[in-house]
Each structure stands twice: as C-alpha cells, then as structure tokens.
Write a protein that holds these residues in place. Structure first.
Motif, mmCIF file in Angstrom:
data_model
loop_
_atom_site.group_PDB
_atom_site.id
_atom_site.type_symbol
_atom_site.label_atom_id
_atom_site.label_comp_id
_atom_site.label_asym_id
_atom_site.label_seq_id
_atom_site.Cartn_x
_atom_site.Cartn_y
_atom_site.Cartn_z
ATOM 1 N N CYS A 194 0.854 -1.189 0.000
ATOM 2 C CA CYS A 194 0.000 0.000 0.000
ATOM 3 C C CYS A 194 0.894 1.243 0.000
ATOM 4 O O CYS A 194 1.775 1.391 0.846
ATOM 5 N N LEU A 195 0.684 2.107 -0.975
ATOM 6 C CA LEU A 195 1.513 3.318 -1.105
ATOM 7 C C LEU A 195 1.399 4.208 0.135
ATOM 8 O O LEU A 195 2.386 4.801 0.589
ATOM 9 N N TYR A 196 0.209 4.294 0.708
ATOM 10 C CA TYR A 196 0.044 5.140 1.888
ATOM 11 C C TYR A 196 0.784 4.542 3.091
ATOM 12 O O TYR A 196 1.348 5.271 3.903
ATOM 13 N N CYS A 197 0.769 3.196 3.216
ATOM 14 C CA CYS A 197 1.538 2.547 4.293
ATOM 15 C C CYS A 197 3.026 2.883 4.135
ATOM 16 O O CYS A 197 3.704 3.219 5.102
ATOM 17 N N ASP A 198 3.504 2.825 2.901
ATOM 18 C CA ASP A 198 4.907 3.152 2.647
ATOM 19 C C ASP A 198 5.185 4.631 2.909
ATOM 20 O O ASP A 198 6.279 5.002 3.357
ATOM 21 N N MET A 199 4.211 5.477 2.621
ATOM 22 C CA MET A 199 4.366 6.917 2.882
ATOM 23 C C MET A 199 4.554 7.152 4.380
ATOM 24 O O MET A 199 5.394 7.958 4.796
ATOM 25 N N ILE A 200 3.776 6.434 5.185
ATOM 26 C CA ILE A 200 3.897 6.573 6.634
ATOM 27 C C ILE A 200 5.287 6.145 7.107
ATOM 28 O O ILE A 200 5.933 6.844 7.895
ATOM 29 N N SER A 201 5.777 5.025 6.591
ATOM 30 C CA SER A 201 7.138 4.580 6.962
ATOM 31 C C SER A 201 8.160 5.640 6.589
ATOM 32 O O SER A 201 9.067 5.969 7.354
ATOM 33 N N GLN A 202 8.009 6.190 5.376
ATOM 34 C CA GLN A 202 8.951 7.220 4.909
ATOM 35 C C GLN A 202 8.899 8.454 5.818
ATOM 36 O O GLN A 202 9.940 9.000 6.202
ATOM 37 N N GLU A 203 7.695 8.893 6.185
ATOM 38 C CA GLU A 203 7.561 10.074 7.041
ATOM 39 C C GLU A 203 8.153 9.803 8.425
ATOM 40 O O GLU A 203 8.797 10.683 9.008
ATOM 41 N N LEU A 204 7.959 8.590 8.935
ATOM 42 C CA LEU A 204 8.519 8.256 10.250
ATOM 43 C C LEU A 204 10.043 8.201 10.188
ATOM 44 O O LEU A 204 10.731 8.547 11.148
ATOM 45 N N ARG A 205 10.570 7.798 9.048
ATOM 46 C CA ARG A 205 12.019 7.780 8.861
ATOM 47 C C ARG A 205 12.575 9.200 8.765
ATOM 48 O O ARG A 205 13.518 9.561 9.438
ATOM 49 N N GLU A 206 11.951 10.044 7.925
ATOM 50 C CA GLU A 206 12.471 11.398 7.686
ATOM 51 C C GLU A 206 12.177 12.365 8.844
ATOM 52 O O GLU A 206 12.929 13.294 9.082
ATOM 53 N N LYS A 207 11.043 12.202 9.491
ATOM 54 C CA LYS A 207 10.601 13.009 10.642
ATOM 55 C C LYS A 207 10.330 14.490 10.348
ATOM 56 O O LYS A 207 9.581 15.136 11.073
ATOM 57 N N GLU B 89 15.350 14.501 -8.600
ATOM 58 C CA GLU B 89 15.873 13.723 -7.480
ATOM 59 C C GLU B 89 14.769 12.800 -6.992
ATOM 60 O O GLU B 89 13.664 13.272 -6.714
ATOM 61 N N GLN B 90 15.066 11.531 -6.884
ATOM 62 C CA GLN B 90 14.048 10.627 -6.367
ATOM 63 C C GLN B 90 14.597 9.791 -5.228
ATOM 64 O O GLN B 90 15.583 9.082 -5.373
ATOM 65 N N ASN B 91 13.975 9.921 -4.039
ATOM 66 C CA ASN B 91 14.178 8.865 -3.043
ATOM 67 C C ASN B 91 12.834 8.140 -3.012
ATOM 68 O O ASN B 91 12.492 7.499 -3.976
ATOM 69 N N PHE B 92 12.052 8.278 -1.943
ATOM 70 C CA PHE B 92 10.682 7.764 -2.035
ATOM 71 C C PHE B 92 9.855 8.738 -2.873
ATOM 72 O O PHE B 92 9.010 8.350 -3.673
#
Lengths: 346, 346
Positions: A194-207, B89-92
């Motif tokens: 799910c793209l939104y699930c991955d978006m959440i992981s990315q946001e939690l990583r980047e903060k 530039e592409q990451n996620f």
C-alpha cells in the motif's frame, strides 16, 4: 432539480445545483453570523431545520427538541437530491439527475465553540456521528461515495458560523478518489504494498514533516503540499474504509485531529480551513491498496489563473517549515492561556 | 530555489516557491492598491521592476523609461526560475528544480484602466504582446507549455491592482492540458473529428449558451460550467496552437474578449475573475484534435471542502441562464453611460 453534467473533454462532472440557483445580484455569498435566536443550528431552533435524521441526545428527550449535543439534519438547500432516479441523457453532451444525499452534522449546541475548543468528549461524539452516517450510507444504492467535510470560516466556504460539518453522498466515484485509486493500484501492482503505508514509513524515517503522532495516527505535512500548512492525518495501520474504524481508533482520531487543529489555529491565528475525508468508495473497503485519511487544508493562499489553467498549485510554504512550526506549538501552554481568557469573559 | 514536487499518489506536481516563502504571520496576501507614485507598474517607476523584456513604446524612447503602452518584465518573485537545470531527485518522493519562466505583462500605463475600459486599440496591443511572448517561449528548451493568465481582483489572486496579466512557462505539460489532450485524442480516434470543433457546431445549433459571436470566434457559457457565468472564447476554425493566430484573428479576438468582459463586469458589478489561455503544448501545434481557447472564470463562488475532496464542483447558476443575462446586456448603452460618468469625474 439538481443536475450532474459531464465536461465532454475532461470527463469531469459538475453539479448544476438549480435549487441553490443564483441570479447575478445574489453574489457573493458571505458568512452569516446569525445569532440572537436566529441561528437555525442553535438549541431551541430545531424547527428551523428539516426534521433530524439522528442525534445524540439526553434520554427521554424528543427528536427536534433541545437535549442534543450532536444533531444531523438534511441540508435545507441540497446540492444533490435522493428522490431523483431518471436515466442519464446524452445528446452531444451527457447529463444525469443529481441523485444523492446532502446532510449537515451540527457539531455542538454551543454557537461559539469550535473544533479546537470543544471538550475532548464532544470531539469524540462528532466523529461517532461521522462514522454512524458514513456506515448508514456507504452501501446504499445508487450511492458510490460518501464525502464528509468541514468548512471553517467564510473564505473556506462556510455560510453559517455555528460549528458544523457536512456530508454529500454521490452516485459516482469522484475524480479525486478515482485518481487516488489508480495511483495506489499501480503502486500495488509494482511493489505489492500500500503506497500510503509506505508513505507513513517514509515520514517516520524522515521526521521532518511530522506535526503530531499518537499510537494509531500520524499527522504530517505532505511532501507535495498544495497549501501552506496542509496537514494529513492517516491511520498508521492499513485500513481502506472509514466505516471500519472501531471505538479505540475513533478516540485516537479525535485526539489527534483536535491537537492538530489547535496547532494550526494557534500558529496561524484562526485561519479558514477545510477538513476533507478521503476513504474507499462502496465496494472497496477491503482492498490492499487504498488507505483512508483526513486532509486539513488551511485556506491562506488563493487559487488563481495559473492553478485553474494548469492544475499545478503554487505553495509558498515548504511543508518541512510548516511542520516545524506546528511541532513547536505548545498545545498545553496555549490551552491554559485560552482557558484563562475564557474565564475572564464568562 | 523553487522546487517542483510530485504527489506520489495522484502524480500531480506542485511548485514549492521558496522565493515567495511565507511565514505564519505573512498571511493572508491582500490586494495592494499601491498608488501615489509607488505602483511598480506605473509610468515613471520603470526602475521598480526588473529590466524590461519587451515593450511597445514610442519611437526613440529608451527601454525602462516612459513612452510605452504595453511593457513585459520578469516577475520580481518568480514561481519558476530559468537558471535552474539540476537533474530530478528521487528517493521515495520525486522532485525537480522549478525551471521555467515567469513574466508580467503590464497592460496599460493607466493605473485605473481595465480590460473593459481600454480603447479597442489598446486591447489589440495587449494580445499582440501575449502572442509575441508566446511565440518567443513555446519552442524554447526545456519548456513544454506556456500558460498566459490574468487575475482580476484580489479574490481572483491579483496582488497589485494595476492592469496586468502574467505568463508562466513550465518544464512539463500541465495536468489540465494533459487531460484535455487525452479526452480530445480519444474523441478523434473515435470520430475522426476535433471535439472542440464539434462543440462549436453544437453550441451554434442549440444557441442557448451563446453570449457573443463574431466572424472568427464564439463566446459561450460551457455546458458543464464550473463557475457561475464561466465563459469560453473559442476560434470557430480549427487551430491548435496560440502562436498561429494572425493579425486579422487577433483583432477579432480582442474585440470579442473585450465585449465579453464588458458583459460580465457589467452584469455582475465588477466581479473578480481569471482569464486563462488553453493552448497546445510545444510540439502539438499542428495536431488535428486540439483547439486553443480562452476561459473566463468569474470568482463568485467558493471552492470548499466538497470540491477539494471530490474534484466535483457545485455551480449554482445554470450556464443557459448566465448566457441569457450576458446576451441581454447592452454593451452600447452601457458604454455610453460609462463614458458620461467618466467625463463627470475628469
């Protein structure tokens, strides 16, 4: 009778809402801060709205009388009308009757309260009403989609200032949602996730774009924010349809929405804003690729000629800067200040 | 440095215009009616803008001095910047530098004039400047699209009241245009005809949505109007690209635009509005399926939560009713009235 008309080029639909018909001298619509007993959403004025569809009210009180704390009524000037069921008509152009549902959710008996000021219990009750109406309509024929939204402030489209949100259920999957389904379905086909699930992981990583977080939800300014201080609130766990939210998550949602709205109204000095639910259409509530969420859209910029011509929106505030302001806003301290000034007035 | 960022779900781009960056207390942007020598677009203040790109001016006068009647300058706070050429530039997420061009077309030396009041000669000169800038940029790398637009009134996005339009050229084909190309290409595949040419035939047959007409152009309220009194101006003959318009058609265009704008401003008492050019992107100027046109969008309604959530716009005024008001507006009589009151003031 409201009509749905399709643009033959873009295939987009518009509602020609003849019930709300405007002559040249009827513009512009301004927010009416009707008070002094005349606000149709105030306690005691239950007869100024169509009969209620549901209400959370004290035991023993009658429908359409005082005693409620959240009340849902049909919109008096509906953009879509449930009684219509004529067939579509095509000559060169395509149109169909504007069949649908248009309801108003009165969020509080208190004319002067607002989402940032309600008790946390009241906010939960509002979202309970959202869920109840959503569940009642999402599988009703011929409806395909249930749009719940809130317009706060006249610039954001509110025509009455008494706290309320609205629900419009449409007989078609709206283009914005169709686009989201297409994008997330493609991603799922590619990556099996799910793209939104991955978006959440990315946001939690980047903060850098996170505004608030609790156990169940993330509140963040999206990477491609269209509006300054645009903020999305998304369940951390995969959930396509809004009808599936349980009581625990509903409490969590109420908490994070109120905290986020307090941060936005506090940082930006009570800006106009819209809150918009994005959720799976009828029949999509168990798909692996979609994920419901709320979008809070502060209306500080103007969508002008360039945006209408191109569909590309210019946003002068980077979401990373907005999120930093929101994170740094101290809800506790400001709630205390707010409480004190409230006591002084009352 | 402005950035173009892509929403990973909808694939839509936004411009994060850091040069125009706003802190929370910088909102909202209001129209500044700067006068008394301080308006950067007024005669004598040529040094308050970046050096001019072109101007129509009296023979013998120097660039960036008085003597002009139409003047084109770079936007001082550009949304896109021509100097950028870094790679995407592409990451996620995907982003790319906001490479592009942003110009201002100052439409008159007279601060208080407007499109409905200019002499017809002046209107022609404005459209000549539009065409000249369009021709200069449409085939310049890495540009793919040239968006010319006009914001009239602060609600429509004008931050300065001196009559002007703007041009933003983008390094990608904007989503609105991509959608129009897709819809018209499909229609052409089906019927072997230009959808816009067929739309003109349909409008001429039905007549109910026509506002004005001359030998070369039709001005009408489209069937699926999103805005009350939305009016499109379309060449009657097939023409994909705006760069192809000759002097005769340019005169015709000036005439019908001014007449239409007079009808709209007269009927609706000087409403805010946008004018937006829709034309073929670079490389598409000889296709059989696309057809350039202007869209005039009066801004009398508010795009609120429902519209942002669904992409379905609610319009309270049927286009047939709007067109009737516009047809019945008497340009001659009102021009006479306008002229008399103008003489009284001066």
């Amino acid at each position: 009778m409201p009509e749905l008309r399709q643009d033959p080029v873009t295939k987009k639909w518009v509602v020609i809402a003849i019930e709300r018909s405007k002559r040249p001298f009827d513009f512009p619509v301004r927010q009416e801060n009707i008070k002094g007993g005349n606000c149709p959403f105030c306690v005691g004025n239950e007869d100024k709205t169509p009969p209620e569809i549901m209400a959370f009210r004290e035991e023993g009180t009658e429908p359409d009388t005082p005693g409620w704390w959240v009340r849902v009524v049909p919109n008096k000037f509906p953009a879509l009308d449930p009684k219509l069921n004529e067939a579509p008509e095509q000559n060169f152009y395509l149109k169909m009757p504007g069949a649908g549902v248009h309801e108003v959710l009165i969020e509080s008996p208190d004319h002067d309260s607002s989402l940032d000021k309600h008790s946390s219990h009241q906010v939960r009750e509002i979202f309970k009403a959202w869920r109840a109406r959503y569940q009642a309509l999402i599988n009703r024929e011929p409806l395909k989609y249930v749009q719940i939204f809130k317009n706060e402030g006249s610039i954001a489209g509110a025509s009455l200032s008494h706290p309320h949100s609205q629900l419009i259920a449409t007989p078609l999957v709206p283009p914005v949602i169709a686009e989201e389904l297409k994008g997330t379905q493609e991603y799922y086909g590619d990556k099996g996730k799910c793209l939104y699930c991955d978006m959440i992981s990315q946001e939690l990583r980047e903060k850098a774009r996170i505004a608030v977080e609790n156990d169940d939800f993330l509140s963040f300014c999206p990477f491609a924010s269209r509006f300054p201080f645009e903020t999305w609130i998304m369940p951390k766990w995969h959930q396509p349809g809004f009808e599936m939210i349980d009581d625990g998550m509903l409490s969590s949602l109420s908490e994070i929405v109120q905290k986020t709205v307090q941060k936005i109204t506090g940082t930006l000095n009570n800006p106009p804003y819209n809150i918009v639910l994005h959720a799976a259409p009828a029949g999509y509530n168990d798909v692996a690729f979609y994920h419901w969420h709320l979008e809070i859209l502060p209306r500080l910029t103007i969508v002008a000629g360039f945006e209408w011509g191109t569909g590309i929106i210019i946003n002068p505030t980077p979401p990373e800067a907005a999120a930093e302001y929101l994170r740094n806003y101290d809800n506790e301290k400001n709630a205390e200040k707010e409480r004190l000034s409230w006591q002084q007035i009352h």
